[in-house]
Design a protein around this motif. Structure first.
Motif, PDB file in Angstrom:
ATOM      1  N   ASP A 166       0.628  -1.068  -0.189  1.00  0.00           N
ATOM      2  CA  ASP A 166      -0.139  -0.035   0.159  1.00  0.00           C
ATOM      3  C   ASP A 166       0.916   1.141   0.026  1.00  0.00           C
ATOM      4  O   ASP A 166       0.243   2.243   0.176  1.00  0.00           O
ATOM      5  N   CYS A 168       2.862   2.323   2.018  1.00  0.00           N
ATOM      6  CA  CYS A 168       2.852   2.879   3.507  1.00  0.00           C
ATOM      7  C   CYS A 168       4.423   2.763   4.172  1.00  0.00           C
ATOM      8  O   CYS A 168       4.655   3.460   5.065  1.00  0.00           O
ATOM      9  N   ASN A 188      -4.748   2.296   4.498  1.00  0.00           N
ATOM     10  CA  ASN A 188      -3.776   1.714   5.702  1.00  0.00           C
ATOM     11  C   ASN A 188      -3.114   3.121   6.219  1.00  0.00           C
ATOM     12  O   ASN A 188      -2.766   3.391   7.416  1.00  0.00           O
TER      13      ASN A 188
END
Ligand code: NAG
Ligand code: NAG
Ligand code: NAG
Ligand code: NAG
Ligand code: NAG
Ligand code: ZN
Length: 521
Positions: A166, A168, A188
């Motif tokens: 994702d 992140c 997220n």
């Protein structure tokens, strides 16, 4: 008592707009205390009858609220010169006028309040032009608010690179991201984090595609050094490209954003009763600014006027606990004023605020009576759920139905919750769609927005429901009257140590879906 609005005090000569400036004739209030003599003010005001919820609620008059709405609408017109239409957006004369108006009314209450202002830098952005091409197609992408421009504010041509997981974590970004346009899945973590990671990996632009149906209209929040030009987009436009990349093909694209991020000075206004226990305050607020698109009579004229009118009426009473009123600036740019205020409280000052009540949009035309669903179960600071329960009882006593809405970051309570201060509030709805069940509960029209003029030019004097406003203003008055009288039974504040915080929400901050009107993740 309606303190007559005297626009000549406020407006530069030549900007006086029209004869609509004269407000209904209400008696002008005489200041009780000349000058600023605190002990004299305390002596005089403490002779007033003690406040309670019902007495304060009984002072609410719809005609006073409407007269103030008219004043604000008039003030919004001072911006016409510069913006071509009425607005109270930060940086406009309409916003300056709103702040002056609030200060003027508070200043005419005989020293009942000690009034202060808090100046802070607000980031505001403009996007002039943008375009995203993926493969051979120009796609409908929305640049994120507060995004930096592409290099030299010109289109950049580059290959596309899919980011793992994702996006992140910095390790999600492979070497192929360098010099490329990074395609990152939503979810997220914040858009800000994804953009920053992309920038650190050397991407020339970032595209966040949705993890649920629909487009993505978000904000990067506070500008950071490593942010790159970032778009949000529906997944359907990216999925075919991801397939090609997965098959090892090279796909090109181009990104273009011409934008500007600027910092302006703006201010919050805070008023605190000189009477009452100064170490135990009930605090409430609305926001003084509107979006650029319109005059903001419902958003948040209705809330900020209610807070002001309750402040005016409270001055007829004495209080046991201090009451602190706020008019936040920069809410529409991402809750800037309230966040600045709450973050800036020293531990000692933080503890004096027993609770914060947010009043943002109280008179939507196609309204529902909505209560923020703040709960212990969600890790909201102890007292938030008690406040929620107070509103439930309040609506029951007023004989109306109510619904719960997510406590997900859309208004000025965020900074308080993050500072460990119990918070909550009520609202009447923005761009959400009213359901048939809600029509049975509240009347109005199913399938339409609660506020059909949300963030538009038509958020004017016709964009108010008087019935809803009156009910909500009485509930706001009760909330102030109740806690200004007593905090009996309401959880005491404890300063939040890291351990207490970890117990409340774990080691992570509550993850807000929004920061104000825009998605942040
Ligand atoms: C969410 O992001 C964090 C890094 O911020 C990462 O450690 C975690 O694995 C991610 N969770 C999911 C479900 O992808
Ligand atoms: C607190 O306020 C001071 C000045 O009023 C400012 O310099 C500082 O940046 C603020 N801090 C935060 C965390 O907002
Ligand atoms: C309110 O929040 C509680 C706790 O998270 C949850 O159990 C409940 O379903 C929520 N109610 C509504 C109507 O959203
Ligand atoms: C409350 O909602 C119910 C339907 O759920 C409706 O029958 C009732 O009339 C509503 N009450 C009021 C006061 O509007
Ligand atoms: C306000 O709402 C009430 C209750 O739904 C309705 O009777 C009234 O007509 C509305 N007023 C306006 C001006 O829309
Ligand atoms: Zn608002």
């Amino acid at each position: 008592m309606y303190v007559k609005f005297n626009p000549s005090v406020l407006l530069p000569l030549g900007l006086l707009v029209s004869s609509t400036l004269s407000s209904p004739a209400f008696p002008q209030q005489q200041p009780l205390v000349p000058g600023n003599d605190l002990s004299a003010a305390i002596r005089i005001h403490s002779k007033k009858p003690p406040v309670d919820a019902e007495s304060l609620a009984a002072t609410i008059k719809t005609k006073n609220l409407l007269a103030r709405a008219k004043d604000l609408y008039t003030i919004a017109h001072i911006s016409e010169h510069e913006y071509g239409h009425p607005t109270r957006v930060i940086g406009s004369l309409g916003h300056l006028g709103t702040v002056k108006y609030v200060q003027q009314v508070l200043g005419s209450l005989g020293g009942y309040y000690s009034v202060s202002e808090q100046i802070f830098p607000a980031v505001s952005g403009n996007i002039y032009e943008s375009r995203l091409v993926l493969g051979h197609h120009t796609v409908p992408a929305s640049p994120m608010s507060l995004t930096p421009p592409t290099k030299n504010k010109e289109p950049v041509f580059a290959k596309l690179a899919a980011v793992a997981n994702d996006g992140c974590s910095e390790t999600d970004f492979g070497d192929d991201v360098k010099g490329a346009i990074a395609l990152i899945k939503r979810g997220n973590c914040s858009f800000s984090k994804k953009s920053e990671n992309a920038g650190k990996a050397g991407a020339v632009a970032a595209v966040v595609y949705n993890n649920e149906p629909g487009s993505v209209s978000g904000t990067l929040g506070t500008p950071l050094e490593h942010h790159v030009a970032t778009f949000g987009i529906a997944a359907q436009f990216v999925e075919p490209i991801l397939e090609e990349l997965k098959a090892g093909k090279e796909v090109d694209g181009s990104a273009y954003i011409d934008s500007e991020v600027k910092i302006i000075k703006t201010k919050n206004v805070i008023a605190q009763t000189v009477l009452g226990d100064q170490d135990n305050c009930v605090m409430l607020g609305g926001h003084s600014d509107s979006v650029e698109e319109g005059p903001g009579v419902n958003d948040d004229g209705s809330g900020s006027i209610t807070v002001l009118e309750v402040a005016v009426q409270l001055a007829k009473f004495s209080v046991n606990n201090c009451a602190r009123f706020a008019w936040w600036s920069g809410e529409e740019e991402g809750l800037l004023g309230s966040t600045y205020y709450a973050e800036n409280l020293s531990a000692e000052e933080n503890k004096k605020i027993r609770l914060f009540m947010d009043y943002d949009m109280l008179a939507s035309v196609n309204f529902a009576y909505q209560i923020y669903n703040a709960t212990d179960a969600e890790g909201d600071p102890k007292g938030s759920e008690e406040l929620r329960n107070f509103y439930i009882e309040g609506y029951k006593n007023l004989g109306v139905n109510y619904t719960f809405i997510p406590f997900d970051g859309r208004s000025d309570y965020v900074g308080f919750i993050e500072a460990g201060i119990p918070a909550g509030g009520i609202a009447t709805g923005a761009e959400g769609i009213k359901t048939p069940e809600e029509v049975e509960m509240f009347g109005g029209r199913a399938g339409e927005w609660y506020d059909p003029c949300y963030h538009q030019l038509c958020d004017d004097l016709t964009n108010l429901n008087e019935t809803a406003w009156n009910v909500n203003a009485r509930l706001v008055a009760k909330s102030v009257g109740k806690y200004a009288e007593s905090f009996e039974g309401f959880p005491k504040r404890t300063l939040e140590t890291d351990e207490v915080r970890a117990e409340r929400i774990g080691n992570e901050r509550k993850k807000w879906k929004y920061r104000g009107r825009k998605l942040v993740m």
